[in-house]
Design a protein around this motif. Structure first.
Motif, short mmCIF file in Angstrom:
data_model
loop_
_atom_site.label_atom_id
_atom_site.label_comp_id
_atom_site.label_asym_id
_atom_site.label_seq_id
_atom_site.Cartn_x
_atom_site.Cartn_y
_atom_site.Cartn_z
N GLU A 20 -74.35 77.95 104.43
CA GLU A 20 -74.68 76.66 105.06
C GLU A 20 -74.73 75.59 103.97
N HIS A 21 -73.66 74.80 103.87
CA HIS A 21 -73.56 73.87 102.74
C HIS A 21 -74.52 72.70 102.83
N ASP A 22 -75.09 72.48 104.02
CA ASP A 22 -76.02 71.35 104.16
C ASP A 22 -77.49 71.79 104.10
N PHE A 23 -77.72 73.04 103.67
CA PHE A 23 -79.10 73.53 103.55
C PHE A 23 -79.63 73.15 102.16
N ARG B 180 -64.89 82.53 100.80
CA ARG B 180 -66.14 82.01 101.33
C ARG B 180 -65.88 80.83 102.28
N ILE B 181 -66.50 80.89 103.43
CA ILE B 181 -66.40 79.78 104.39
C ILE B 181 -67.73 79.03 104.40
N LEU B 182 -67.62 77.70 104.40
CA LEU B 182 -68.81 76.85 104.41
C LEU B 182 -69.02 76.23 105.78
N SER B 183 -70.27 76.12 106.18
CA SER B 183 -70.57 75.47 107.46
C SER B 183 -71.65 74.42 107.28
N GLU C 43 -69.84 76.05 112.34
CA GLU C 43 -70.60 77.09 113.06
C GLU C 43 -70.74 78.43 112.34
N GLY C 44 -69.71 78.81 111.57
CA GLY C 44 -69.62 80.19 111.08
C GLY C 44 -70.88 80.72 110.40
N ALA C 45 -71.47 79.90 109.52
CA ALA C 45 -72.62 80.41 108.76
C ALA C 45 -73.84 80.61 109.66
N ALA C 46 -73.91 79.83 110.74
CA ALA C 46 -75.03 80.01 111.68
C ALA C 46 -74.88 81.34 112.41
#
Ligand code: ADE
Length: 232
Positions: A98-101, A148-151, A177-180
């Motif tokens: 989750e890149h916005d965490f 790695r995928i970022l969400s 959505e992916g990381a959630a």
């Protein structure tokens, strides 16, 4: 074996919906329509979960806990972050972040969720292996990327932001959505894989590229799910 399949938007699941075998039924929970039936001979629960991390987390929780799926596949589109990944290529998420965490105020690295055992949520290795095999067969090795995928709850359409996401997180693509989904599956112990087809390059053309390429990308994602259900 029951497989949960989710996408965020109608475009991302409509073709799979059209291929559901006759006789499927819908279980409605709130606004969500869970389509329960058979797809390419496999028992599935298919759903359009909505855009963003909260919608995705709710939907993944219901698939895991209420519908008791044995595995969860997420199919959809994403913006590329790596320069060698092009529109219509496929990215298989090895791990999701989750890149916005942001709890950097307490000394945590950006993206780290305090008091969780992992920094990024790892996908199920078996699902990853099958997807790679299927994707390579359908699209060719050059068009399948694993990384790695970022969400985040942001549509990225900004060169500086791309550079930041690449440098900070080594992300292959970005979506919402992916990381959630991965986060929920990690907690509940559900094997998962996030499959993304590239609809844009997350740059200043992203909003323009997106509507044009989203249909192609969604078709590619659908081919991946079809291949995987037939393969396993
Ligand atoms: N989904 C598809 N393209 C995207 C982008 N550029 N940012 C976030 N989510 C996306």
């Amino acid at each position: 074996m029951k497989i949960g399949i989710m996408g965020a938007m109608h475009e991302e699941i409509v073709e799979l919906q059209q291929d559901l075998e006759l006789g499927y039924h819908i279980e409605k929970i709130g606004d969500l329509d869970f389509m329960i039936g058979k797809l390419y001979g496999r028992e599935v629960v298919l759903v359009e979960g909505g855009i963003g991390k909260v919608n995705a987390a709710l939907c993944a929780s219901l698939l895991s806990h209420h519908f008791q799926v044995d595995a969860l596949l997420f199919t959809g589109v994403a913006g590329a972050l790596h320069s060698d990944i092009n529109i219509a290529d496929i990215v298989l998420g090895t791990e999701l972040l989750e890149h916005d965490f942001d709890v950097t105020a307490f000394g945590y690295p950006l993206g780290k969720i305090p008091r969780m055992d992992v920094h990024a949520f790892p996908a199920n290795p078996k699902l990853l292996e099958v997807a790679k095999k299927v994707g390579t067969r359908i699209f060719g090795e050059k068009h399948i990327f694993e990384g790695r995928i970022l969400s985040g709850d942001q549509f990225v359409a900004d060169l500086q932001k791309i550079q930041f996401l690449q440098e900070t997180f080594d992300g292959y693509c970005t979506e919402m959505e992916g990381a959630a989904v991965a986060h929920v599956c990690h907690i509940l112990g559900t094997p998962f894989l996030i499959i993304r087809s590239i609809s844009d390059k997350a740059n200043h053309d992203a909003q323009m590229d997106y509507p044009e390429f989203v249909k192609i990308a969604a078709k590619n994602s659908k081919k991946m799910i079809e291949g995987m259900l037939k393969e396993t």
